[in-house]
Motif scaffolding. Structure first.
Motif, short mmCIF file in Angstrom:
data_model
loop_
_atom_site.label_atom_id
_atom_site.label_comp_id
_atom_site.label_asym_id
_atom_site.label_seq_id
_atom_site.Cartn_x
_atom_site.Cartn_y
_atom_site.Cartn_z
N PRO A 113 0.84 -1.20 0.00
CA PRO A 113 0.00 0.00 0.00
C PRO A 113 0.87 1.25 0.00
O PRO A 113 1.89 1.30 0.70
CB PRO A 113 -0.79 -0.12 1.32
CG PRO A 113 -0.72 -1.56 1.68
CD PRO A 113 0.61 -2.06 1.17
N SER A 114 0.47 2.22 -0.79
CA SER A 114 1.28 3.44 -0.87
C SER A 114 1.40 4.10 0.49
O SER A 114 0.46 4.10 1.28
CB SER A 114 0.67 4.41 -1.88
OG SER A 114 0.84 3.92 -3.19
N SER A 115 2.55 4.66 0.73
CA SER A 115 2.82 5.28 2.02
C SER A 115 2.44 6.76 1.97
O SER A 115 1.65 7.18 1.13
CB SER A 115 4.30 5.07 2.38
OG SER A 115 4.55 5.47 3.70
N VAL A 116 3.03 7.54 2.85
CA VAL A 116 2.68 8.96 2.94
C VAL A 116 3.93 9.76 3.25
O VAL A 116 4.79 9.33 4.02
CB VAL A 116 1.60 9.19 4.02
CG1 VAL A 116 2.06 8.72 5.37
CG2 VAL A 116 1.18 10.65 4.08
N ASP A 117 4.04 10.90 2.61
CA ASP A 117 5.12 11.84 2.89
C ASP A 117 4.69 12.68 4.10
O ASP A 117 4.01 13.69 3.97
CB ASP A 117 5.36 12.73 1.67
CG ASP A 117 6.56 13.65 1.84
OD1 ASP A 117 7.02 13.83 2.98
OD2 ASP A 117 7.04 14.19 0.82
N ALA A 124 -11.91 15.92 5.82
CA ALA A 124 -11.53 15.44 4.49
C ALA A 124 -12.48 14.33 4.07
O ALA A 124 -12.88 13.49 4.88
CB ALA A 124 -10.09 14.93 4.49
N LEU A 125 -12.84 14.33 2.80
CA LEU A 125 -13.84 13.40 2.29
C LEU A 125 -13.25 12.43 1.27
O LEU A 125 -12.32 12.78 0.52
CB LEU A 125 -14.99 14.17 1.62
CG LEU A 125 -15.76 15.17 2.48
CD1 LEU A 125 -16.86 15.81 1.64
CD2 LEU A 125 -16.35 14.49 3.71
N MET A 126 -13.84 11.24 1.22
CA MET A 126 -13.55 10.28 0.16
C MET A 126 -14.89 9.73 -0.33
O MET A 126 -15.27 8.60 0.00
CB MET A 126 -12.63 9.17 0.66
CG MET A 126 -11.24 9.67 1.01
SD MET A 126 -9.99 8.40 1.13
CE MET A 126 -10.60 7.43 2.50
N PRO A 127 -15.62 10.52 -1.12
CA PRO A 127 -16.97 10.12 -1.58
C PRO A 127 -16.89 9.22 -2.82
O PRO A 127 -17.40 9.56 -3.89
CB PRO A 127 -17.63 11.46 -1.90
CG PRO A 127 -16.49 12.34 -2.33
CD PRO A 127 -15.29 11.89 -1.54
N PHE A 128 -16.24 8.07 -2.67
CA PHE A 128 -16.05 7.17 -3.80
C PHE A 128 -17.33 6.39 -4.09
O PHE A 128 -18.03 5.95 -3.17
CB PHE A 128 -14.92 6.20 -3.53
CG PHE A 128 -13.56 6.83 -3.56
CD1 PHE A 128 -13.03 7.32 -4.74
CD2 PHE A 128 -12.81 6.93 -2.41
CE1 PHE A 128 -11.78 7.90 -4.78
CE2 PHE A 128 -11.55 7.51 -2.42
CZ PHE A 128 -11.04 7.99 -3.61
N LYS A 151 -5.03 8.75 -0.23
CA LYS A 151 -5.58 9.93 0.44
C LYS A 151 -5.79 9.69 1.93
O LYS A 151 -5.67 10.62 2.73
CB LYS A 151 -6.91 10.32 -0.19
CG LYS A 151 -6.82 10.73 -1.64
CD LYS A 151 -8.21 10.93 -2.22
CE LYS A 151 -8.14 11.25 -3.69
NZ LYS A 151 -7.48 10.18 -4.48
N THR A 152 -6.13 8.46 2.31
CA THR A 152 -6.44 8.22 3.72
C THR A 152 -5.29 8.61 4.62
O THR A 152 -5.46 9.46 5.52
CB THR A 152 -6.83 6.74 3.95
OG1 THR A 152 -7.65 6.29 2.89
CG2 THR A 152 -7.54 6.58 5.28
N PRO A 153 -4.08 8.05 4.44
CA PRO A 153 -2.98 8.48 5.32
C PRO A 153 -2.57 9.92 5.10
O PRO A 153 -2.08 10.58 6.03
CB PRO A 153 -1.85 7.50 5.00
CG PRO A 153 -2.14 7.00 3.63
CD PRO A 153 -3.64 6.96 3.54
N PRO A 201 -9.82 14.61 10.27
CA PRO A 201 -10.64 13.40 10.28
C PRO A 201 -11.19 13.14 8.89
O PRO A 201 -11.35 14.07 8.09
CB PRO A 201 -11.73 13.71 11.30
CG PRO A 201 -11.77 15.19 11.39
CD PRO A 201 -10.40 15.70 11.09
N VAL A 202 -11.51 11.88 8.63
CA VAL A 202 -11.87 11.45 7.28
C VAL A 202 -13.24 10.78 7.31
O VAL A 202 -13.53 10.01 8.22
CB VAL A 202 -10.82 10.46 6.73
CG1 VAL A 202 -11.19 10.01 5.32
CG2 VAL A 202 -9.42 11.07 6.76
#
Length: 793
Positions: A194-198, A291-295, A308-310, A318-319
């Motif tokens: 899974p992709s990480s985060v900077d 922050a939203l993730m309306p997929f 986007k989550t991390p 909050p997500v």
């Protein structure tokens, strides 16, 4: 450069920065050719983070999909000043046929490589395969970030090209666990990353800073999304949110692709700000409350694992997300990530998240930071680089490997440098004075027991935990010649119904699981007897457990774990599998009760090094047996590999289970209270997590862990104990009786589910039989080491 006959004109190499860059061909770094459907400056950062790190070791050429402009074919060549990655963008005339375009791109790529072969070919899309079929890299990687075939307007040739790429690839990396599960049956070496985060980059949003002008002046709560706006976004949900809360503002940052912008809901409280640069994103996040993730839940989102989550969490926001499988799996228990499946539920979760964002104490942030501390691009790169390096070493041509002289004669050749092979080689060399060659396709000794120091200096087991235990004084005494021991009694816990409970099941397990107070062994035995269910004939693993402890304990502890471990239901497994794990009525929480329980003080690899450190032993590592056997001659062969492979799968392949491993180093003292925690639940993709400091006794402010994912493809680990598999093995076993001067030793060669000490015992017994057989090997008293070497010469 000369033109292609498919195109009238001159091929040009040009630099986007003016003068052509000076590319030194004298550099010793190997080439890594990265073939991408993304632009280097695209908002999705996985290629940039990984390739920037690989550029420290390789000369990285990042080849993008072509643009179409002008009358001449050219390659726009830029160098990323921050990383040194060379970015190559081909430009083609419009209107070419597919065949002409492919031929022209092949020519442009070959000229850009100046006829050199890349050491590594790294694909982000199968669509690059037609222009690269002639390349012969030492390692081919398919880094599959998304199920591209499920996306809108996916070309029809994508699926057959992906099948071809999977055939060619040495390694397959996936952008999440759902995608890993979808691909792992199609390739023997699939690894989830899974992709990480900077964290430094997105962490800027937690501190005061500038407000983007197109987001300035908005009143009321801000709910934001960044990313590509395409068929993966649930635009009906976005419309319902805006209509349901007109006092809230919804910010959408990102380009609109593959859908008509006119289809997007137009409301006074929705702002579409278009694409922004990666550097600008923290400034936009800073102003958001949630922050939203309306997929949408559709084929395009079935396997996604949103980075986007991390990134949102790192920004301190909050997500709220729709129930994307990998989001639920990885973040479903995180309080700051709210999951909702309908518009009404989504609004409710948005209100909860808004309250969280307004809490001045930020009491939810420490849990988020603790979770984020377990991931970094450095760790992702380090594990990927290790796998690539190992595959490059394996794919070194045999002539370049440290092979022995052509047709060199040995008294014995041993295939495999694990426990079976190492014990046989040591005994034949030291005990009988024989000259021995040990061949292993891996670039190291020790087989699956190989261990190494990771980047934190912690000794980890590369192929999962190996815990030594035996009741045999002979076996323990033999191995003690090559190692000191660290006393260690293994303890295992299982994650059951929110508790960590001892395994094997004991009285403590029962008391805690059922909230009872069994005082002694008699009461525990009576309790289990009441739950046990009569089974007319105990034939399977399920029968063993249900007859002993009943259905509830079977389902809680054994059913899900066994299904994941073996890929089939326990009712289809031989009874020997679960018979290995007893049920206790006392409070003994040790996993094993053997007389001797200890770990090699300096690790297994060091023990193997001492075992094989003998003047009569030659090691040939990183070389496949089938590739080197014609360069050797021998009096006796010891084979420890898969028996069906030895006979070229004459009767078909024997079924094995394999394992994939995800190694992580965490910035914390400890993760779990014992070395191994099992996860029987089918909702968790891995079977167990190992924390190595428990095994080694090392002291460190960091800790290293391994997650295990069983699968059908990959290196064979466990023979699957079923009656039909044993019947197939018996056919191969009959062939071994026809082989003169060949010994078959070990788990794979005898298709047995052996522990380490059992393999050692089998090897010692095989050696003794050889010494007693007339004509196979002379007894040690009859031939001295000096005489042996003289005769061989």
């Amino acid at each position: 450069m000369r033109g292609s006959h498919h195109h009238t004109g001159r091929l040009m190499k040009q630099s986007g920065g003016g003068a052509a860059p000076s590319i030194s061909r004298t550099a010793s770094r190997p080439i890594l050719l990265c073939l991408s459907h993304l632009r280097w400056n695209f908002v999705y950062q996985r290629p940039q983070h990984l390739m920037s790190r690989f550029a420290q070791e390789y000369r990285v050429l990042f080849w993008e999909e072509p643009t179409y402009a002008g009358a001449l074919a050219s390659v726009d060549w830029n160098i990323c000043p921050a990383s040194g990655v060379e970015i190559l963008t081909p430009s083609l005339p419009a209107g070419l046929s597919q065949a002409d375009e492919t031929a022209l791109l092949q020519h442009l790529l070959a000229e850009s490589l100046e006829q050199e072969q890349p050491e590594v070919a790294w694909y982000y899309t199968p669509m690059m395969l037609p222009i690269t079929r002639d390349l012969k890299p030492r390692c081919t990687v398919y880094d599959c970030m998304d199920e591209l075939a499920n996306f809108k307007y996916a070309p029809p040739e994508l699926l057959p090209l992906e099948s071809e790429l999977l055939e060619r690839a040495d390694l397959v990396f996936t952008g999440g666990y759902s995608l890993f599960e979808a691909k792992r049956e199609r390739h023997p070496a699939v690894h989830p990353f899974p992709s990480s985060v900077d964290q430094a980059h997105f962490g800027r949003a937690r501190a005061p800073g500038p407000v983007p002008s197109d987001q300035d002046g908005l009143t009321g709560p801000l709910f934001g999304f960044f990313g590509v706006v395409d068929e993966r976004m649930d635009i009906n949900l976005l419309r319902a949110l805006a209509d349901g809360r007109p006092d809230w503002n919804f910010i959408v940052v990102g380009p609109v692709v593959k859908i008509d912008p006119a289809e997007l809901p137009q409301r006074s409280n929705i702002r579409y700000l278009g694409g922004k640069s990666y550097d600008e994103l923290p400034d936009y996040l800073r102003g958001w409350d949630v922050a939203l993730m309306p997929f949408a839940i559709n084929e395009a989102t079935r396997f996604i694992s949103p980075t986007k989550t991390p990134e949102y969490l790192t920004a301190g926001r909050p997500v709220v997300s729709t129930p994307i499988v990998d989001v639920v799996r990885n973040y479903g228990e995180v309080d700051a990530v709210r999951i909702a499946g309908t518009p009404d539920e989504f609004l409710i979760q948005c209100e909860i998240a808004l309250e969280m964002s307004r809490e001045k104490t930020g009491k939810w942030l420490p849990d988020v930071d603790d979770l984020l501390s377990q991931t970094s691009w450095d760790r992702t790169y380090a594990e990927m680089a290790r796998l690539v390096h190992a595959r490059r070493q394996r794919n070194v041509p045999t002539a370049a490997a440290p092979a022995v002289a052509s047709r060199q004669h040995y008294d014995a050749v041993v295939v495999g440098a694990g426990f079976a092979g190492a014990v046989m080689a040591e005994r034949l060399a030291s005990g009988a004075g024989r000259r021995v060659a040990v061949i292993d396709r891996r670039p190291h000794i020790g087989g699956n027991a190989f261990d190494r120091l990771d980047e934190a200096g912690i000794l980890i087991h590369q192929y999962g935990p190996h815990i030594f235990h035996t009741n045999s004084p002979e076996i323990f005494s033999y191995l003690s010649r090559f190692t000191e021991w660290r006393p260690y009694e293994h303890r295992v816990l299982a994650s059951i119904r929110g508790q960590l409970l001892p395994v094997p099941i004991n009285r403590t397990t029962l008391n805690r699981l059922f909230d009872i107070d069994l005082k002694d062994e008699e009461s525990a035995a009576a309790f289990l007897a009441l739950r046990a269910e009569p089974v007319p004939e105990i034939r399977t693993s399920r029968d063993v457990v249900v007859a002993a402890v009943g259905r509830e304990l079977y389902e809680a502890f054994f059913e899900g774990y066994s299904r994941k471990q073996w890929g089939i239901d326990p009712s289809e497994l031989d009874k020997s599998v679960t018979a290995r794990v007893p049920t206790r009525t006392n409070t003994d929480d040790r996993y094993f009760t053997d007389r001797f329980q200890a770990m090699p003080a300096d690790g297994f690899t060091r023990m193997f090094e001492r075992m094989l450190d003998h003047p009569n032993i030659d090691l040939v590592l990183g070389a496949d047996w089938t590739e080197v056997r014609d360069t050797l001659s021998w009096d006796h062969l010891v084979y420890t590999g898969p028996i069906d492979e030895f006979f070229d799968h004459r009767f078909g392949k024997l079924p094995y289970r394999s394992l994939e491993f995800r190694h992580e180093t965490l910035d914390r003292d400890w993760l779990q209270p014992v070395a191994v925690v099992n996860y029987p639940s089918p909702d968790v993709p891995y079977t167990r997590v190992t924390e190595y400091k428990h095994l080694t006794g090392q002291v460190s402010s960091k800790t290293s862990v391994t997650y295990e994912y069983p699968g059908a493809g990959g290196d064979p680990y466990y023979p699957i104990p079923r009656a039909e598999n044993q019947a197939l093995y018996k056919r191969y076993e009959a062939l071994t009786n026809q082989e003169e001067n060949v010994s078959f030793v070990g788990r794979l060669a005898t298709y047995r589910y052996y522990n380490m000490d059992q393999v050692v015992g089998q090897a010692l017994a095989t050696y003794r039989r050889l010494m007693q057989q007339n004509g196979a090997m002379s007894p040690p008293a009859l031939v001295s080491p000096v005489e042996s070497r003289t005769a061989a010469a």
